[in-house]
Structures are given as C-alpha cells and as structure tokens.
Motif scaffolding. Sequence first.
Motif, PDB file in Angstrom:
ATOM      1  N   VAL A 150       0.849  -1.206   0.000  1.00 57.22           N
ATOM      2  CA  VAL A 150       0.000   0.000   0.000  1.00 57.22           C
ATOM      3  C   VAL A 150       0.886   1.258   0.000  1.00 57.22           C
ATOM      4  CG1 VAL A 150      -1.959   1.181   1.083  1.00 57.22           C
ATOM      5  CG2 VAL A 150      -1.739  -1.301   1.291  1.00 57.22           C
ATOM      6  N   TYR A 151       1.958   1.239   0.803  1.00 50.79           N
ATOM      7  CA  TYR A 151       2.884   2.388   0.779  1.00 50.79           C
ATOM      8  C   TYR A 151       3.406   2.603  -0.656  1.00 50.79           C
ATOM      9  CZ  TYR A 151       3.520   1.894   5.949  1.00 50.79           C
ATOM     10  OH  TYR A 151       3.361   1.819   7.305  1.00 50.79           O
ATOM     11  N   GLU A 152       3.643   1.476  -1.329  1.00 55.26           N
ATOM     12  CA  GLU A 152       4.266   1.578  -2.665  1.00 55.26           C
ATOM     13  C   GLU A 152       3.320   2.088  -3.750  1.00 55.26           C
ATOM     14  OE1 GLU A 152       6.505  -2.056  -3.167  1.00 55.26           O
ATOM     15  OE2 GLU A 152       8.194  -1.160  -2.091  1.00 55.26           O
ATOM     16  N   LEU A 153       2.071   2.309  -3.385  1.00 57.40           N
ATOM     17  CA  LEU A 153       1.150   2.942  -4.337  1.00 57.40           C
ATOM     18  C   LEU A 153       1.405   4.460  -4.420  1.00 57.40           C
ATOM     19  CD1 LEU A 153      -2.186   1.183  -3.257  1.00 57.40           C
ATOM     20  CD2 LEU A 153      -0.824   0.693  -5.298  1.00 57.40           C
ATOM     21  N   ALA A 154       2.283   4.952  -3.550  1.00 56.23           N
ATOM     22  CA  ALA A 154       2.563   6.399  -3.509  1.00 56.23           C
ATOM     23  C   ALA A 154       3.064   6.903  -4.870  1.00 56.23           C
ATOM     24  CB  ALA A 154       3.613   6.680  -2.433  1.00 56.23           C
ATOM     25  N   ASN A 155       2.895   8.189  -5.098  1.00 58.00           N
ATOM     26  CA  ASN A 155       3.379   8.787  -6.348  1.00 58.00           C
ATOM     27  C   ASN A 155       4.911   8.754  -6.410  1.00 58.00           C
ATOM     28  OD1 ASN A 155       0.915  10.545  -5.229  1.00 58.00           O
ATOM     29  ND2 ASN A 155       0.743  10.353  -7.444  1.00 58.00           N
TER      30      ASN A 155
END
Length: 182
Positions: A150-155
């Motif tokens: 989920v963190y890695e969905l960051a821009n």
Amino acid sequence: MNSLVLTGFMGSGKSGIGRLVAQQLRYPFFDLDQLIESETKMTISQIFKVHGESWFRAYEKKRVSSFLIEHQTNHFVLSLGGGSLQSEEVVQLIQQLSCLCYIKVDFDILFSRITRRKTRPLLLDKEGNFKDLTILYKELKQLYMAREPVYELANFIYEADDTLSKAVNATKLIDLIAPKTS
Ligand code: S3P
C-alpha cells in the motif's frame, strides 16, 4: 509544487524529515497524530487504551479525509501515522488532492529506531508492558510486509539515507519530487 502527504512505517522519519521539507518549501507542516492528540486531548497511547485500536483507525481515516478537504486550496506538508493508509480508497483520495510520498527505510533500521522509545501502543501488550523483543520483531516485520504494497502505491518513493542528516534527506526528497530544471 503540490501539497505533500508523507507516508511510511513507524520510525521512518515522516515527522522529522517532513517538518524540514515543509520548512524548505515554506509550507505549513501538520502531523496527523498530533492533530488527533490535540483534538481528543489524549495521547495516541491513551486513545488505544481507552477507546481501542479500531476507534483510533476510524478517527484517523475520517481525519485524513476532512484534513484534505479543508486544506485543498492551500499548500501544506502532512505526515501521516504509519497505519493511516488503511485502504486503496484512502490512497486515491490523497492522490486526488495532493501528492503522496513514501519514505522507505530498511526494516532492521526501523526496528532499532522504533524500539528505542517504549511509548508506541503497538509495542505494548494488553497489560501495557513492552513486548518481548523477539516476538515484537516478528510482529512488526509482518506488519511492515503487509503494509508495504500500500505504501508503494505512492506517487514517489524516497529511499531515506541513514548516513545523512534529516535536513539533507529533506532536500533530496524535494529534489525527487520537484527536480530543479535549471
Ligand atoms: C501507528 C503509527 C503511529 C501512530 C500509532 C499507530 C501504526 O504513528 O499513528 O501509534 O499503526 O503504524 P508513527 O508512524 O508516526 O509512529
């Protein structure tokens, strides 16, 4: 540059680096845990003790949305709590109204930082005692691995450099998000 929301696991420097990013950009800085603590007049640990974790998670989710809506016409830097990105829906809302950056730090470094302070509620057992370090390592590593997608969905994903100061990390994070063109 857009407003910025910082995410990452406990101990990743969201507040420390975030404050300096805000200073360098001349944007106001907000910390979600601090907002919640001042509104409820309780510390996060007290909230977990009195109301329980699910009450905190519901409050946290509502507060992220209301913050973004209240501040949508302003520039700001907002540091989230390590568990604030509870679903892709929260990620999408943040990304609609600002830019989301994940501060990534190696788990073993995080673990040594996190266990230096014995106040975070996730480190305590039901009786309020600090958990056994071996158990804690396993539990937190599992949590880290579950949250990472989920963190890695960051821009943007900023890999913090432990050997540099917070101020230099803040400058490098800004350069990643808004590289200088000249
Ligand atoms: C939490 C992280 C904490 C705080 C609460 C829960 C988590 O914030 O919101 O203790 O679930 O990871 P920090 O990431 O700022 O420590």
